[in-house]
Design an enzyme around this catalytic site. Structure first.
Site, short mmCIF file in Angstrom:
data_model
loop_
_atom_site.label_atom_id
_atom_site.label_comp_id
_atom_site.label_asym_id
_atom_site.label_seq_id
_atom_site.Cartn_x
_atom_site.Cartn_y
_atom_site.Cartn_z
N THR A 72 -3.51 5.66 4.03
CA THR A 72 -2.19 6.09 3.55
C THR A 72 -2.30 6.98 2.32
OG1 THR A 72 -1.42 3.96 4.38
CG2 THR A 72 0.13 5.19 3.09
N LYS A 75 0.83 -1.22 0.00
CA LYS A 75 0.00 0.00 0.00
C LYS A 75 0.86 1.26 0.00
CE LYS A 75 0.64 1.09 4.51
NZ LYS A 75 1.09 2.35 5.08
#
Ligand code: 13P
Length: 330
Positions: free
Chosen positions: A248, A191
């Site tokens: 994120t 990610k």
């Protein structure tokens, strides 16, 4: 009986973990900081001014650079050291680690060159001990302020994952368990690469549609990669997958997203990394994941373009065009 946990590392996440654990009066927490001056400053100021400013570290947290004292009587170890320093740090610590205490890893990366996950590095250096990965949308800046968050404790040792779940759970921190350690660790590394791409979108001013498309296609390639390495696809639909990807990619605190935003605005990678205090794991992870995917023929178009922008001087605009003009898909 009181449980003692020793945290190896003194960054933002190490500090946040110490705060989470002191919410349990039956647990004691020690932070081991390698740098004596950093340990002394944190201990005297009750604040991690360099990496988590503005957050008070409770008096109950012991902070020391004395490794034997930190390890004495510890029931659990938390490893909170960036991947690029993990091997050398653990090698330095290993001679002091005689007892086989379980390890909780909050590290989200893949080692350059070896392609190893944090739990594999830990196992290789500290011996074959039980490891739990604690991962999910968990910015230190937020959990240290006791804003509600939810993560997953992943381990092949399900009973241990349950113990870690109860060690951390509070009214502000909800922990699930998952036996898919490979998937949870890979999701944490993957990610960060997609977050760099999301940051590039921000830097180029591309707006919400572009970023949503990127995150959606990002989770598809994360899952494809994970499954190819033995992970469960369902892990990528959970907190450590899509959950952490969202945090994120959208957060103003995001280190990886910030690297991308600055690249999108035209700064060089060297200038960006030279100005950062914290480590953006996605930069090294992009190299590892790109190389592994390339060797094994796994289709990772976003990761390949992030790699080209980071390491092959491809412009962010050109990378966007390459993604948009790929051969049509069903
Ligand atoms: P970023 O700082 O790139 O957002 O990574 C932190 C993280 O993993 C949050 O869960």
């Amino acid at each position: 009986m009181s449980i003692k946990t020793t945290i190896l590392g003194s960054g933002a996440m190490a500090t946040a973990c110490s705060i989470l654990l002191t919410d349990h009066p039956d647990q004691s927490v020690t932070i081991w900081a390698r740098n004596p001056e950093h340990a002394r400053n944190m201990s005297e100021q009750r604040e991690n001014r360099r990496l988590l400013p503005g957050v008070t570290i409770p008096d109950a947290v012991e902070i020391t650079s004395d490794l034997p004292a930190a390890l004495d009587g510890a029931d659990y170890l938390i490893v909170a050291i960036p991947t690029e320093f993990l091997r050398e740090s653990l090698e330095a610590i290993a001679p002091e680690l005689k007892e086989n205490r379980p390890v909780i890893s909050v590290v989200k990366g893949l080692e350059t060159g070896t392609f190893q996950r944090p739990s594999q590095i830990i196992g290789e250096i500290l011996g074959n001990r039980a490891v739990v990965a604690l991962s999910g949308p968990s910015h230190a800046e937020e959990i240290a302020r006791r804003l509600p968050a939810s993560v997953v404790a992943a381990s092949g040792d399900v009973a241990l994952a349950r113990r870690v779940q109860s060690m951390f759970s509070t009214d502000r921190f909800r922990v699930y368990t998952n036996p898919d350690l490979i998937g949870v660790e890979l999701a944490g590394a993957l990610k960060n690469v997609i977050a760099i791409a999301a940051g590039i979108c921000d830097g180029l001013g591309f707006g919400d549609n572009a970023k949503s498309a990127l995150m959606t296609r990002g989770i598809v390639e994360m899952s494809r990669f994970g499954v190819s390495q033995g992970a469960e696809s369902t892990t990528f639909a959970g907190l450590a997958g899509i959950g952490d990807l969202i945090t994120t990619c959208i957060s103003p605190f995001g280190r990886n997203r910030m690297v991308g935003e600055r690249l999108g605005k035209g700064e060089t990678l060297d200038a960006i990394l030279g100005s950062m205090e914290a480590v953006a794991e996605g930069v090294n992870a992009a190299r590892s994941i790109y190389e592994l995917a390339d060797n094994q023929g796994i289709d990772m178009p976003i990761t390949a373009e992030v790699y080209a922008v980071l390491f092959e001087d491809k412009s962010a605009v050109e990378a966007t065009t390459s993604l948009m003009l790929r051969p049509p898909k069903m």
